[in-house]
Design an enzyme around this catalytic site. Structure first.
Site, PDB file in Angstrom:
ATOM      1  N   LYS A  78       4.908  -5.750 -10.167  1.00  0.00           N
ATOM      2  CA  LYS A  78       3.565  -5.802  -9.617  1.00  0.00           C
ATOM      3  C   LYS A  78       3.455  -7.108  -8.835  1.00  0.00           C
ATOM      4  O   LYS A  78       4.235  -8.032  -9.038  1.00  0.00           O
ATOM      5  CB  LYS A  78       2.507  -5.704 -10.708  1.00  0.00           C
ATOM      6  CG  LYS A  78       2.292  -6.952 -11.529  1.00  0.00           C
ATOM      7  CD  LYS A  78       1.281  -6.731 -12.635  1.00  0.00           C
ATOM      8  CE  LYS A  78      -0.140  -6.653 -12.193  1.00  0.00           C
ATOM      9  NZ  LYS A  78      -0.627  -5.457 -11.582  1.00  0.00           N
ATOM     10  N   ASN A 102      -7.366   3.239  -5.399  1.00  0.00           N
ATOM     11  CA  ASN A 102      -7.430   2.055  -6.256  1.00  0.00           C
ATOM     12  C   ASN A 102      -7.733   0.813  -5.440  1.00  0.00           C
ATOM     13  O   ASN A 102      -7.333   0.688  -4.279  1.00  0.00           O
ATOM     14  CB  ASN A 102      -6.125   1.878  -7.044  1.00  0.00           C
ATOM     15  CG  ASN A 102      -5.113   1.027  -6.299  1.00  0.00           C
ATOM     16  OD1 ASN A 102      -5.145  -0.196  -6.378  1.00  0.00           O
ATOM     17  ND2 ASN A 102      -4.212   1.687  -5.558  1.00  0.00           N
ATOM     18  N   ASN A 160       4.352  -8.551   0.466  1.00  0.00           N
ATOM     19  CA  ASN A 160       3.195  -7.677   0.665  1.00  0.00           C
ATOM     20  C   ASN A 160       2.360  -8.266   1.805  1.00  0.00           C
ATOM     21  O   ASN A 160       1.665  -9.263   1.619  1.00  0.00           O
ATOM     22  CB  ASN A 160       2.376  -7.601  -0.625  1.00  0.00           C
ATOM     23  CG  ASN A 160       1.133  -6.749  -0.483  1.00  0.00           C
ATOM     24  OD1 ASN A 160       0.824  -6.231   0.580  1.00  0.00           O
ATOM     25  ND2 ASN A 160       0.399  -6.613  -1.565  1.00  0.00           N
ATOM     26  N   CYS A 163      -2.190  -8.105   2.602  1.00  0.00           N
ATOM     27  CA  CYS A 163      -3.236  -9.015   2.108  1.00  0.00           C
ATOM     28  C   CYS A 163      -4.082  -9.550   3.253  1.00  0.00           C
ATOM     29  O   CYS A 163      -3.597  -9.754   4.369  1.00  0.00           O
ATOM     30  CB  CYS A 163      -2.599 -10.193   1.383  1.00  0.00           C
ATOM     31  SG  CYS A 163      -1.524  -9.694   0.054  1.00  0.00           S
ATOM     32  N   THR A 226      -0.531   1.667   0.649  1.00  0.00           N
ATOM     33  CA  THR A 226      -1.584   2.684   0.590  1.00  0.00           C
ATOM     34  C   THR A 226      -2.381   2.789   1.883  1.00  0.00           C
ATOM     35  O   THR A 226      -2.513   1.825   2.632  1.00  0.00           O
ATOM     36  CB  THR A 226      -2.559   2.383  -0.560  1.00  0.00           C
ATOM     37  OG1 THR A 226      -3.066   1.056  -0.394  1.00  0.00           O
ATOM     38  CG2 THR A 226      -1.857   2.491  -1.903  1.00  0.00           C
ATOM     39  N   GLY A 250      -0.399   8.741  -3.643  1.00  0.00           N
ATOM     40  CA  GLY A 250      -0.160  10.060  -4.213  1.00  0.00           C
ATOM     41  C   GLY A 250       0.330  11.063  -3.184  1.00  0.00           C
ATOM     42  O   GLY A 250       0.524  10.729  -2.003  1.00  0.00           O
ATOM     43  N   GLY A 276       5.629   6.584  -0.854  1.00  0.00           N
ATOM     44  CA  GLY A 276       4.333   7.149  -0.493  1.00  0.00           C
ATOM     45  C   GLY A 276       4.247   8.595  -0.916  1.00  0.00           C
ATOM     46  O   GLY A 276       4.655   9.496  -0.179  1.00  0.00           O
ATOM     47  N   GLY A 277       3.789   8.840  -2.143  1.00  0.00           N
ATOM     48  CA  GLY A 277       3.601  10.203  -2.624  1.00  0.00           C
ATOM     49  C   GLY A 277       4.820  10.879  -3.202  1.00  0.00           C
ATOM     50  O   GLY A 277       4.826  12.095  -3.385  1.00  0.00           O
TER      51      GLY A 277
END
Length: 341
Positions: A78, A102, A160, A163, A226, A250, A276-277
């Site tokens: 994470k 989320n 990431n 942000c 996402t 998802g 991705g999914g």
């Protein structure tokens, strides 16, 4: 009637999960002797091409009773930041058609606690560790990387860039090729570890962003993060998520992700990690055939903790059935398209 976690029914399901996990692990070990599943990401050899997606797997502890970290290609942690973050206020998770929304807000214990407790645990369990990092400024990414550099057990850094950049009125780094390149260059100066740049899909031209990251020194590209979405409560007439907008993940986003992997594969020479999914091996093979050298399983783990093992097993079965190695299958749909032109 609610079922107690200690009831006979709950214990029955727990044992069934362990039995299924052991069967999958045995099958994967046997398949590895018959078909080549290894892949190389910027000099980092992975025994199989399945990673976990950051933010969906914690640091691996919760899943370890069923999925040994060493069985995965890599565990992507994470997101880790310089200081601890409590995340966004609730509600911050809700279901969506074929997925979930989320807005956790990068909740994490901070880099010092990660190095003190989580990284030693991952090393003890022989995980290949990819640390996902985030910052509010370019220099913060650099300082965080410097803190991680040299820590035993870290195999790669994933940046990431979704942000908000506080120096640019909160605009996400990843929506700008220039800002993305600045972050990658800063991180590159602070480490010799492989750098993976994780891209946001909320852009006009993702291939341009990927090319900028590669030129700035990224050793690999991962995508997608996402998609930005929202949902509204019809009775309160207010957004369901407290922060209004949230990230959609998802199966609903998979066709978008596969398309973007295809485009990025054409734009860069460095390895590509697709996500991705992905919930099944068939989903994963779409990404690989589109050009991904490896894949990551994310929100599918919430519903099915064994999803990563099932994907590994299914990829091996697909390759064996078609007489392919992983390298031969990577980008094969694009190669076949050229042949048929």
């Amino acid at each position: 009637m609610a079922v107690s976690r200690h009831s006979p029914d709950s214990r029955k399901w727990a044992w069934a999960g362990r039995d299924r996990a052991q069967a999958l692990l045995a099958g994967i070990a046997a398949a590895a002797k018959r078909v080549s599943m290894a892949t190389n990401i910027a000099g980092l050899r992975l025994e199989n091409p399945v990673l976990t997606a950051s933010g969906t797997y914690g640091f691996g502890r919760e899943y370890a009773p069923l999925v040994p970290p060493s069985a995965l290609g890599a565990v992507t942690t994470k997101c880790v930041t310089r200081q601890p973050r409590h995340g966004n206020r609730a509600p911050r998770v809700t279901e969506a058609p074929a997925g979930m929304l989320n807005s956790i807000g990068l909740q994490n214990p901070g880099v010092d606690e990660f190095l003190r407790t989580e990284l030693p645990w991952l090393r003890e369990h022989q995980a290949c560790v990819v640390v996902n990092i985030a910052g509010a400024t370019v220099s913060e990414y650099g300082r965080l990387t410097a803190r991680l550099d040299g820590a035993p057990g870290i195999s790669a850094i994933e940046i990431n860039v979704s942000c908000p950049n506080v120096e640019r009125e909160g605009m996400a780094f990843g929506v700008s090729a220039k800002a993305t390149a600045a972050v990658v260059k800063c991180v590159r100066r602070e480490t010799s570890l492989p750098i993976i740049c994780k891209l946001t899909p909320n852009v006009t031209d993702i291939a341009e962003i990927a090319a900028a990251a590669e030129e700035a020194g990224a050793d690999a590209i991962s995508l997608i993060n996402t998609l930005l979405g929202m949902t509204i409560d019809l009775e309160t007439r207010r957004p369901v998520i407290a922060s209004t907008f949230a990230g959609l993940s998802g199966p609903a986003i998979r066709p978008v992700a596969v398309r973007m992997v295809w485009q990025v594969r054409q734009a860069v020479k460095v390895p590509v990690i697709g996500m991705g999914g992905i919930a099944t091996a068939g989903d994963a093979m779409e990404f690989i055939l589109a050009g991904a050298n490896a894949v990551a399983v994310g929100s599918a783990c919430f519903r099915n903790p064994l999803a990563p093992l099932e994907v590994i097993s299914g990829i091996a079965a697909y390759l064996e059935r078609h007489g392919l190695t992983l390298d031969e299958a990577t980008g094969l749909a694009q190669k076949d398209e050229v042949k048929g032109a």
